[in-house]
Structure formats: C-alpha cells, structure tokens
Design an enzyme around this catalytic site. Sequence first.
Site, PDB file in Angstrom:
ATOM      1  N   GLN A 189     -12.964  50.814  72.469  1.00  0.00           N
ATOM      2  CA  GLN A 189     -13.083  49.459  71.927  1.00  0.00           C
ATOM      3  C   GLN A 189     -13.019  49.468  70.399  1.00  0.00           C
ATOM      4  OE1 GLN A 189     -13.490  46.359  73.608  1.00  0.00           O
ATOM      5  NE2 GLN A 189     -12.952  45.700  71.536  1.00  0.00           N
TER       6      GLN A 189
ATOM      7  N   ASP B  33     -22.082  41.207  69.904  1.00  0.00           N
ATOM      8  CA  ASP B  33     -21.828  41.574  71.308  1.00  0.00           C
ATOM      9  C   ASP B  33     -22.921  40.909  72.138  1.00  0.00           C
ATOM     10  OD1 ASP B  33     -20.894  42.823  73.614  1.00  0.00           O
ATOM     11  OD2 ASP B  33     -21.735  44.793  73.139  1.00  0.00           O
TER      12      ASP B  33
ATOM     13  N   CYS C 132     -16.181  42.232  71.342  1.00  0.00           N
ATOM     14  CA  CYS C 132     -15.400  43.054  72.283  1.00  0.00           C
ATOM     15  C   CYS C 132     -15.092  42.318  73.581  1.00  0.00           C
ATOM     16  CB  CYS C 132     -16.130  44.364  72.576  1.00  0.00           C
ATOM     17  SG  CYS C 132     -17.690  44.152  73.456  1.00  0.00           S
TER      18      CYS C 132
HETATM   19  N1   CP Z   1     -14.531  45.066  76.106  1.00  0.00           N
HETATM   20  C1   CP Z   1     -14.500  45.645  77.321  1.00  0.00           C
HETATM   21  O1   CP Z   1     -14.620  46.859  77.470  1.00  0.00           O
HETATM   22  O2   CP Z   1     -14.296  44.780  78.359  1.00  0.00           O
HETATM   23  P1   CP Z   1     -14.390  45.100  79.921  1.00  0.00           P
HETATM   24  O3   CP Z   1     -15.857  45.298  80.240  1.00  0.00           O
HETATM   25  O4   CP Z   1     -13.821  43.873  80.570  1.00  0.00           O
HETATM   26  O5   CP Z   1     -13.607  46.332  80.221  1.00  0.00           O
HETATM   27  N1  NVA Z   2     -22.435  46.179  75.348  1.00  0.00           N
HETATM   28  C1  NVA Z   2     -21.666  45.743  76.487  1.00  0.00           C
HETATM   29  C2  NVA Z   2     -20.214  45.964  76.241  1.00  0.00           C
HETATM   30  C3  NVA Z   2     -19.298  45.503  77.336  1.00  0.00           C
HETATM   31  C4  NVA Z   2     -17.843  45.797  77.075  1.00  0.00           C
HETATM   32  C5  NVA Z   2     -22.120  46.452  77.734  1.00  0.00           C
HETATM   33  O1  NVA Z   2     -22.337  47.672  77.683  1.00  0.00           O
HETATM   34  O2  NVA Z   2     -22.309  45.787  78.748  1.00  0.00           O
END
Ligand code: CP
Ligand code: NVA
Length: 308
Positions: free
Chosen positions: A137, A225, A266
Amino acid sequence: MKHFLDINTTDPADLRSIIDSALARKQARAGRPKGMPDDDLALEGRMVALIFEKPSTRTRVSFDVGVRQMGGQTMVLSGKEMQLGHGETIADTARVLSRYVDLIMIRTFEEAVLLELAEFADVPVINGLTDRSHPCQIMADILTFEEHRGPIAGKKVVWSGDGNNVCASFLHAAGQFGFDLTFTGPQVLDPEDVFVGEARRKGAQITIERDPFKAVEGADLVVTDTWLSMHDSQSAQERRHNLLRPYQVNEELMKAAGPEALFMHCLPAHRGEEATSAVMDGPQSVIFDEAENRLHVQKAIMRWCLAG
Ligand code: CP
Ligand code: NVA
C-alpha cells in the site's frame, strides 16, 4: 531469495527502482484495455498463489489483474479453506506450495506467519498486509505522491488517527525514502516505538503532536485510515471512536493543512468517521489514484522478486 516483506527491510535502491519501473510501465500501457497483456509478458508461464486470511477488495483484484497482465496465472486461496487453517504448519505449507507455484502473496494476521512462510518457502513471498504492516500500500502511495508532487524526499507527511499497520509502513518508508512524518493521534494509539526509533536513526524527522491542527501546518500530505482495523476486536469500537474523533480529517483540518496538501486513504473507508466525504471527494484527494497504483507498483514488486 528476494522476498518483499517490508519497506524497512528492503534496500532503498531497490525500493527506488521498483517505484521508477512501476511509473515507466504504467505510462507505457496508458490507455490500453485493462485485460490486454503487457508486451513483454514478464510472468509468462508463472503461477502465483494469492492467500487471504482476511477480507480484501483492492489487494485481491489488483494482484490478480497484475499477474494476468504480465502473462502469468493466479490461484486465489482463502486461509480457512486450506489445511493451514486446520492445523498444518506454516513451514510445511511453505514447502508444499513452493513445489507448485513460482510466487506467493499472503494477507494474514500475525507477522510471524508471514516471516515463517518466507523462511521455509523456496519461492519469493510478498506481504499483502499483516497486523503490523502493509508495504504494498505505501509503495503505491509513494508512487501516487510523486506523480502529483515530484520526489517525496524532504516532504512532510502527516498521519492523523490510529498508529496502525498502515502507519507503520509509512514510518518504514520515511526512513527509507527520506521524508518527515508527523503522527497526530491519542497517546494510547501511538505507533510502535521500534518503528519511530528506526525511522529517526535513518535520518527521518519523526514528530508526535497531539494537536491535529498544529500537526498539519505545512503538510504536503495528510493521511488517515480506519479507526478499527481487521485485527482489532469489535468490542474496542466505541472506545476507539471516542479517542479518535478529534483526529477526523475534515474540511477544517484540510484548510489548516493548506491547499497544496494532498489527502490519502488506503481504503476501505468509513465515510463520516475517519474522513468526511467532502475531503474524500474533494480536490485534494488522490484516493482512487492510490487504489489504481496498487496494480502498477505490485507488478513492479513481482518483477523485482523474480528477477535474478
Ligand atoms: N487498501 C487495501 O489493502 O484494500 P483491501 O483490503 O481491499 O485489499
Ligand atoms: N488498517 C486496515 C487497513 C486495511 C487495508 C486494516 O488492517 O484493517
């Protein structure tokens, strides 16, 4: 074996070459239909296993499309349906998969699973997110920043919210790419000291600032995030929301950052929680460029893993 496990453990020159090659190849196939293969078919005859122990939209689709564009084939596996989810050891899984496939991407919970898989696999392993980091990411985010603003070295990135896995990879990247990072969030959700210390030792200026409005002054990029990651307990939701509400990225905060600051997330996002729709859909947001660049950067990462 060239695994891509984390940004802080990959050589800075290799990281730079991955970003540069992703950009060059993205430009080279601009305007082509997404299902059309690349000219050089760098993964022709290669088989790639994509293992998911957590949900995913972007990682799953972008890796799958990327491998196909490069002429390879994919196998998408869910951890629960594998013997891995029913007691088979990670080491045995790694040795077995290495007899069938040329590359493994895994999204899992504990970092130890990723590291053990890499230790026992005879093929490259790529980190598609763990509880502790999300390097693919942040590689996509660096590419996105540089497309919009030029070199990220010396720039100021502000992370607002939870000091989570995505934040950790930004700290890794600060040390490797030489940018400054200000974390703003509640103390109990600070990023791990070990990541802050390492970035500082590598020369990045890392600042912890509790006041989000002070934190964003002079920012080139504001990032946030979700307030509850996939590995966090649902029972922590209310407490986390109360702690993190002051760190929401909204129009007021982006105004304090200034009109030149980009906004990143992200995804997936919880609109109205960590960021408002006005910011996510506003002129400073590059969230869908980030999502697209997962494809381009991961193709470059796979190419790097399999080269030499
Ligand atoms: N940003 C990201 O990794 O998204 P997903 O959880 O949809 O893969
Ligand atoms: N911080 C989040 C990112 C998802 C792409 C998770 O770990 O759920």
